[in-house]
Design an enzyme around this catalytic site. Structure first.
Site, mmCIF file in Angstrom:
data_model
loop_
_atom_site.group_PDB
_atom_site.id
_atom_site.type_symbol
_atom_site.label_atom_id
_atom_site.label_comp_id
_atom_site.label_asym_id
_atom_site.label_seq_id
_atom_site.Cartn_x
_atom_site.Cartn_y
_atom_site.Cartn_z
ATOM 1 N N ILE A 17 -1.847 0.071 -9.254
ATOM 2 C CA ILE A 17 -1.857 -0.853 -10.412
ATOM 3 C C ILE A 17 -3.259 -0.876 -11.019
ATOM 4 O O ILE A 17 -3.427 -0.821 -12.248
ATOM 5 C CB ILE A 17 -1.420 -2.283 -10.010
ATOM 6 C CG1 ILE A 17 0.049 -2.286 -9.570
ATOM 7 C CG2 ILE A 17 -1.610 -3.272 -11.182
ATOM 8 C CD1 ILE A 17 0.567 -3.630 -9.080
ATOM 9 N N GLN A 113 -11.527 -14.543 -0.391
ATOM 10 C CA GLN A 113 -11.826 -14.247 -1.798
ATOM 11 C C GLN A 113 -11.857 -15.523 -2.637
ATOM 12 O O GLN A 113 -12.573 -15.600 -3.628
ATOM 13 C CB GLN A 113 -10.849 -13.196 -2.339
ATOM 14 C CG GLN A 113 -11.106 -11.859 -1.621
ATOM 15 C CD GLN A 113 -10.290 -10.685 -2.122
ATOM 16 O OE1 GLN A 113 -9.416 -10.823 -2.971
ATOM 17 N NE2 GLN A 113 -10.582 -9.510 -1.580
ATOM 18 N N ASP A 160 8.570 -9.795 -14.461
ATOM 19 C CA ASP A 160 9.996 -10.139 -14.356
ATOM 20 C C ASP A 160 10.514 -10.612 -15.717
ATOM 21 O O ASP A 160 11.627 -10.283 -16.128
ATOM 22 C CB ASP A 160 10.177 -11.236 -13.298
ATOM 23 C CG ASP A 160 9.484 -10.858 -12.007
ATOM 24 O OD1 ASP A 160 9.940 -9.906 -11.358
ATOM 25 O OD2 ASP A 160 8.459 -11.481 -11.669
ATOM 26 N N HIS A 188 8.168 -14.893 -7.420
ATOM 27 C CA HIS A 188 8.207 -13.466 -7.764
ATOM 28 C C HIS A 188 8.793 -12.725 -6.558
ATOM 29 O O HIS A 188 8.090 -12.099 -5.776
ATOM 30 C CB HIS A 188 6.809 -12.930 -8.097
ATOM 31 C CG HIS A 188 6.781 -11.434 -8.195
ATOM 32 N ND1 HIS A 188 7.408 -10.751 -9.199
ATOM 33 C CD2 HIS A 188 6.250 -10.489 -7.389
ATOM 34 C CE1 HIS A 188 7.255 -9.451 -9.009
ATOM 35 N NE2 HIS A 188 6.555 -9.270 -7.905
HETATM 36 N N1 LIG Z 1 3.508 -9.796 -9.227
HETATM 37 C C1 LIG Z 1 4.041 -8.657 -9.617
HETATM 38 O O1 LIG Z 1 4.777 -8.621 -10.608
HETATM 39 C C2 LIG Z 1 3.777 -7.366 -8.879
HETATM 40 C C3 LIG Z 1 4.323 -6.170 -9.355
HETATM 41 C C4 LIG Z 1 4.047 -4.981 -8.685
HETATM 42 C C5 LIG Z 1 3.261 -4.995 -7.545
HETATM 43 N N2 LIG Z 1 2.771 -6.174 -7.086
HETATM 44 C C6 LIG Z 1 1.889 -6.225 -5.912
HETATM 45 O O2 LIG Z 1 0.586 -5.833 -6.308
HETATM 46 C C7 LIG Z 1 -0.142 -5.357 -5.202
HETATM 47 C C8 LIG Z 1 -0.834 -4.038 -5.515
HETATM 48 O O3 LIG Z 1 0.111 -3.032 -5.757
HETATM 49 P P1 LIG Z 1 -0.345 -1.499 -5.843
HETATM 50 O O4 LIG Z 1 0.883 -0.735 -6.113
HETATM 51 O O5 LIG Z 1 -1.517 -1.347 -6.745
HETATM 52 O O6 LIG Z 1 -0.801 -1.257 -4.329
HETATM 53 P P2 LIG Z 1 -1.805 -0.176 -3.770
HETATM 54 O O7 LIG Z 1 -1.590 -0.154 -2.294
HETATM 55 O O8 LIG Z 1 -1.731 1.081 -4.547
HETATM 56 O O9 LIG Z 1 -3.239 -0.828 -4.072
HETATM 57 C C9 LIG Z 1 -3.715 -1.962 -3.443
HETATM 58 C C10 LIG Z 1 -5.227 -1.822 -3.349
HETATM 59 O O10 LIG Z 1 -5.739 -3.034 -2.781
HETATM 60 C C11 LIG Z 1 -6.790 -2.668 -1.927
HETATM 61 N N3 LIG Z 1 -7.087 -3.778 -1.016
HETATM 62 C C12 LIG Z 1 -6.499 -4.089 0.163
HETATM 63 N N4 LIG Z 1 -7.096 -5.163 0.707
HETATM 64 C C13 LIG Z 1 -8.071 -5.534 -0.142
HETATM 65 C C14 LIG Z 1 -9.031 -6.555 -0.119
HETATM 66 N N5 LIG Z 1 -9.120 -7.407 0.908
HETATM 67 N N6 LIG Z 1 -9.883 -6.659 -1.168
HETATM 68 C C15 LIG Z 1 -9.826 -5.790 -2.196
HETATM 69 N N7 LIG Z 1 -8.938 -4.792 -2.256
HETATM 70 C C16 LIG Z 1 -8.074 -4.662 -1.253
HETATM 71 C C17 LIG Z 1 -6.297 -1.396 -1.235
HETATM 72 O O11 LIG Z 1 -7.374 -0.664 -0.645
HETATM 73 C C18 LIG Z 1 -5.674 -0.674 -2.428
HETATM 74 O O12 LIG Z 1 -6.622 0.140 -3.110
HETATM 75 C C19 LIG Z 1 0.869 -5.268 -4.066
HETATM 76 O O13 LIG Z 1 0.743 -6.447 -3.274
HETATM 77 C C20 LIG Z 1 2.201 -5.271 -4.789
HETATM 78 O O14 LIG Z 1 3.236 -5.755 -3.961
HETATM 79 C C21 LIG Z 1 3.011 -7.350 -7.726
#
Ligand SMILES: NC(=O)c1ccc[n+]([C@@H]2O[C@H](COP(=O)([O-])OP(=O)(O)OC[C@H]3O[C@@H](n4cnc5c(N)ncnc54)[C@H](O)[C@@H]3O)[C@@H](O)[C@H]2O)c1
Length: 332
Positions: A17, A113, A160, A188
């Site tokens: 993302i 954080q 959503d 969500h």
């Molecule tokens: N709310 C929504 O609509 C929605 C939609 C899609 C995904 N998401 C969520 O968003 C999040 C990210 O998704 P993604 O596909 O980019 O995942 P991803 O695994 O590709 O990226 C997550 C990143 O976060 C980093 N990370 C982990 N712990 C961390 C910390 N303590 N501090 C800083 N960075 C940290 C990881 O190293 C990684 O680079 C997931 O939790 C996913 O479920 C939410």
């Protein structure tokens, strides 16, 4: 006169993302085409090299609005002076892991954080939590950053919301920009309630209710709802990766509307701290219909809720109360 740059934090910026989101921010999609930005990108040490690669690409893209990039694995450096914080970093559920173990990892991330933001962000910093469980991560952030006003802490349900607009537009073969005022209530997660009872479509004869135009309550009350609830899983099945470009784009929509305002007569869905509106328990981060003006959201009041909807609003609130209890049990 050129505006002063706004500092935008993206945590988890080396993830998928993050990779879709940072160029959108640097192009003005989030804060406007005349708003310079300085990007603060945080990730964890194992992702430091990849994060530096993203920084190199941002430099290479020569975005005129991008006035600086901070790429770091230090939360304090990342949070210092930020005006907007988009929290995408989190711990994903891995095969064989219990829900409580995943919750516990995210509680500890959001707890630490929260204090970094509380101590080092700019006053009035607006926070959007994207990482799952988004509502509960936002609640933990709120609990551990007591000096950040609760109205400044939100979570993403705009994806959503946009998915619901997309489904109605496809079904009716109308432009998605002509559909408005769908609502995502609650979490969500798959317990969310996508509600079209107040949604309309702009037609040459004026705005018409979605229910009247679709003229198929059976579809609206079942397949439509489950398609929106399960859309994330459908994307994973198709892409073998979770949604990223649509999540990034929706995060931009969320912040843009919050900062610059929603159009007159339009509401959007945001996960916000419940004040008990619509008999949703106070003290949860719950998705409501909101309008935004002068940088503040307010919950749209007085919408009639029928019996079918009431049950669905309560069901998703129950799930959030359970998540809250689980998150608190991880603190002790
Ligand atoms: N709310 C929504 O609509 C929605 C939609 C899609 C995904 N998401 C969520 O968003 C999040 C990210 O998704 P993604 O596909 O980019 O995942 P991803 O695994 O590709 O990226 C997550 C990143 O976060 C980093 N990370 C982990 N712990 C961390 C910390 N303590 N501090 C800083 N960075 C940290 C990881 O190293 C990684 O680079 C997931 O939790 C996913 O479920 C939410």
């Amino acid at each position: 006169m050129a505006k002063d740059p706004v500092r935008v934090l993206v945590t988890g910026a080396a993830g998928q993302i993050g990779y879709a989101l940072v160029p959108m921010i640097a192009r003005g999609v989030m804060l406007g085409a005349d708003q310079p930005v300085i990007l603060h990108m945080l990730d964890i040490p194992p992702a430091a090299e990849a994060l530096n690669g993203v920084k190199m690409e941002l430099v290479d893209a020569a975005f005129p609005l991008l006035k600086g990039v901070v790429a770091t694995t230090d939360a304090v450096e990342a949070c210092t002076g930020v005006n907007v914080a988009v929290m995408v970093g989190g711990f994903p559920r891995k095969e064989g892991m219990e829900r409580k173990d995943v919750m516990s990892k995210n509680v500890s991330i959001y707890k630490s954080q929260a204090s970094a933001l509380e101590k080092h962000a700019a006053p009035n910093c607006k926070v959007l939590v994207v990482a799952n469980p988004a509502n509960t991560n936002a609640l933990i952030l709120k609990e551990f950053a007591p000096s950040i006003p609760e109205k400044n802490i939100t979570c993403l349900t705009r994806l959503d919301h946009n998915r619901a607009l997309g489904q109605i537009s496809e079904r009716l073969s109308v432009q998605v920009s002509d559909v408005k005022n769908v609502i995502i209530w609650g979490n969500h997660s798959s317990s969310q309630y996508p509600d079209v009872n107040h949604a309309t479509v702009a037609t040459p004869a004026g705005d018409k209710p979605v229910r009247e135009l679709v003229a198929d309550d059976a579809w609206l009350n079942s397949e439509f709802i489950s398609t929106v609830q399960q859309r994330g899983a459908a994307i994973i099945k198709a892409r073998k990766l979770s949604s990223a470009l649509s999540a990034a784009s929706s995060a931009c929509d969320h912040i843009r509307d919050w900062v610059l305002g929603t159009p007159e007569g339009t509401f959007v869905s945001m996960g916000v701290y419940s004040d008990g509106s619509y008999n949703v328990p106070a003290g949860l981060i719950y998705s409501f219909p909101v309008t935004c003006k002068n940088g503040e959201w307010s919950i749209v009041q007085g919408l009639p809720i029928d019996e079918f909807s009431r049950k669905k609003l309560d069901l998703t609130a129950e799930e959030l109360s359970e998540e809250k209890a689980l998150a608190y049990s991880c603190l002790t």
